[in-house]
Design an enzyme around this catalytic site. Structure first.
Site, PDB file in Angstrom:
ATOM      1  N   SER A 175       0.674  -1.124   0.039  1.00 29.31           N
ATOM      2  CA  SER A 175      -0.051  -0.093   0.006  1.00 29.31           C
ATOM      3  C   SER A 175       0.847   1.297  -0.191  1.00 29.31           C
ATOM      4  O   SER A 175       1.521   1.649  -0.990  1.00 29.31           O
ATOM      5  CB  SER A 175      -0.952  -0.030   1.210  1.00 29.31           C
ATOM      6  OG  SER A 175      -2.018   0.914   1.053  1.00 29.31           O
TER       7      SER A 175
ATOM      8  N   LYS B 145      -0.846  -4.198  -3.311  1.00 28.73           N
ATOM      9  CA  LYS B 145      -2.059  -3.648  -2.662  1.00 28.73           C
ATOM     10  C   LYS B 145      -1.981  -1.990  -3.082  1.00 28.73           C
ATOM     11  O   LYS B 145      -1.599  -1.299  -2.437  1.00 28.73           O
ATOM     12  CB  LYS B 145      -2.053  -3.835  -0.940  1.00 28.73           C
ATOM     13  CG  LYS B 145      -3.208  -2.875  -0.394  1.00 28.73           C
ATOM     14  CD  LYS B 145      -4.652  -3.324  -1.042  1.00 28.73           C
ATOM     15  CE  LYS B 145      -5.974  -2.966  -0.370  1.00 28.73           C
ATOM     16  NZ  LYS B 145      -6.150  -1.527  -0.460  1.00 28.73           N
TER      17      LYS B 145
END
Length: 487
Positions: free
Chosen positions: A400, A425
């Protein structure tokens, strides 16, 4: 009424099978009448926490260390009342025809009564307006319209039945990150504190489109509530600095400070209420995510500054700058930024950290929604604070916000990546509050690297599996080609 929190990353690598108590992170919040009034915005942060500190291995053994287990705790923090001093009330200089907002009554936000069918309809409409199917491409407007006809074809007799319908409706999308939040779970999220004084801020445009900040939630008996700050108050200034036009993340960073120090804020109660000056003692919950040390380089007079960043929280940028400046003063000629096992957190913090290394106009990341032609380019706005070469350590738990930082530095030829392929992600979730206090988390976009690579589901391959010699690093960076700047 709908409230939206734009969550730029997910705090969890493995999506929960059932909605956990949720805490907001890098976000935007708003309110509206049912379905259509423009949303207002709130910035918040989701954060990861570890139950214990970790011992960082030497750089020589850095890439052979075992994966660290990570426990994510997303919940409501309660703080004991600190010292707080409220000063005089001042009547604001406003027009005589000032009126309170429809949803602000006596310092609280009130929700209209809605039917079970309307609650289900709200959730359906949110998905219809913005859901991005980043997986198996199950979603279509025709099939989703048929879903509405199916679920609203009969009367819904209870609120719990309505919530069950929403759960099943969202599950049918096949997206593990799109899910329902009960009123209790959403309430905990709204009270999440990234300021150190126990408030959660939301961004709201005024009539001229300028952002103002309002208090969305308060920690029970926290520093701000004890001092007299109320839900719905407008934040006007922090230590004399006008916050009009600032983002919630910027304001939260101004509010942060060492534990038990004081901050002075000005708030306005309601839309027309008096202005109050409040002195509040900070009671910081966020822990420093930064560990650093200076390491000698074998067979060289040079030294390397090693910086371990465990998560992206409200303290990440400030503490990283402090660490790197100290390492520079100690003689570091280049840096190792360790993002292994960093699951992400507050994406806005990641974006601000990437800016520390990039030239003005260089791309940090692109965001893409359902319309592939609607692409937002997030760029650095000023000269870099640090120009020394960087080695970024990554592994399959680098996710992320960590992947955004790693690719921003890599694609702009500021860093080499060393280790393992990252997790992959790169989705953006928004968290919407429904009219009964429950909520839905919906995937509405994804991140794309400066070199136009889709992170989600793919991850990022490193340049080197093991730490290279210094001449290999300089050679790689000297032959690197930056993506063209736009705009």
């Amino acid at each position: 009424m709908v409230r939206l929190l734009l969550c730029n990353s997910s705090p969890s690598i493995s999506p929960p099978s059932t909605p956990p108590p949720y805490s907001p992170y890098s976000p935007l919040v708003q309110k509206s009448n049912l379905f259509r009034r423009p949303l207002k915005n709130l910035a918040v942060s989701l954060k990861t926490r570890r139950s214990h500190e970790i011992e960082i291995p030497s750089i020589a053994r850095a890439l052979s260390s075992a994966l660290l287990s990570v426990a994510l705790s997303l919940g409501l923090f309660y703080a004991s009342p600190p010292d707080a001093v409220s000063t005089e009330l001042v009547t604001p200089q406003e027009e005589l025809n000032c009126r309170e907002e429809d949803d602000y009554v006596d310092g609280s936000l009130t929700a209209p009564v809605v039917t079970n069918e309307e609650i289900v309809g709200e959730a359906w409409q949110i998905v219809n307006d913005g859901f991005l199917d980043a997986g198996r491409h199950r979603w279509s407007s025709d099939s989703w319209l048929k879903k509405k006809e199916d679920v609203l074809g009969a009367s819904i007799q209870s609120r719990s039945r309505a919530h069950d319908i929403i759960r099943r409706m969202l599950a049918s999308l096949g997206d593990p990150y799109t899910r329902f939040l009960s009123p209790t779970e959403f309430s905990k999220m709204a009270r999440y504190d990234m300021t150190g004084i126990g408030i959660n801020l939301r961004e709201i445009p005024d009539d001229n489109g300028v952002t103002k900040l309002k208090v969305l939630g308060l920690i029970l008996d926290g520093p701000a509530q004890t001092a007299g700050v109320r839900q719905g108050d407008e934040l006007l200034s922090i230590n004399g600095v006008d916050v009009k036009g600032k983002s919630a993340f910027e304001a939260s960073s101004l509010l942060q400070g060492p534990n038990e120090t004081f901050v002075n804020i000005m708030v306005k109660h309601g839309n027309c209420g008096p202005v109050q000056s409040v002195r509040i003692q900070r009671q910081s919950i966020a822990k420093s995510p930064v560990f650093y040390r200076l390491e000698p380089v074998k067979n060289s007079p040079s030294s390397v500054g090693y910086v371990r960043l465990k998560e992206f929280n409200a303290l990440a940028r400030k503490d990283l700058v402090t660490a790197m400046r100290r390492l520079q003063d100690m003689g570091a000629s280049y840096f190792v930024l360790d993002l292994r096992d960093n699951l992400g957190g507050l994406v806005q913090a990641g974006i601000e950290i990437a800016k520390l290394f990039l030239d003005k106009g260089e791309t940090i990341t692109y965001t893409v929604g359902r319309d592939p032609l609607s692409v937002k380019n997030i760029v650095a706005e000023s000269s870099p604070l640090f120009s020394a070469p960087v080695i970024v350590l990554v592994n399959n738990n680098t996710a992320s916000a960590s992947e955004i930082v790693a690719t921003a530095l890599h694609d702009n030829c500021r860093a080499v990546l060393v280790g393992e392929r990252t997790y992959g992600k790169g989705l953006i979730q928004s968290v919407f509050e429904l009219n009964d206090g429950s909520g839905v988390v919906v995937t509405i976009g994804k991140y794309v690297t400066p070199n136009h690579m889709d992170i989600n589901g793919n991850g990022v391959d490193p340049d080197f599996r093991n730490l290279p010699a210094w001449n290999e690093i300089t050679k790689y960076l000297s032959t690197c080609h930056k993506p063209p700047q736009k705009g």
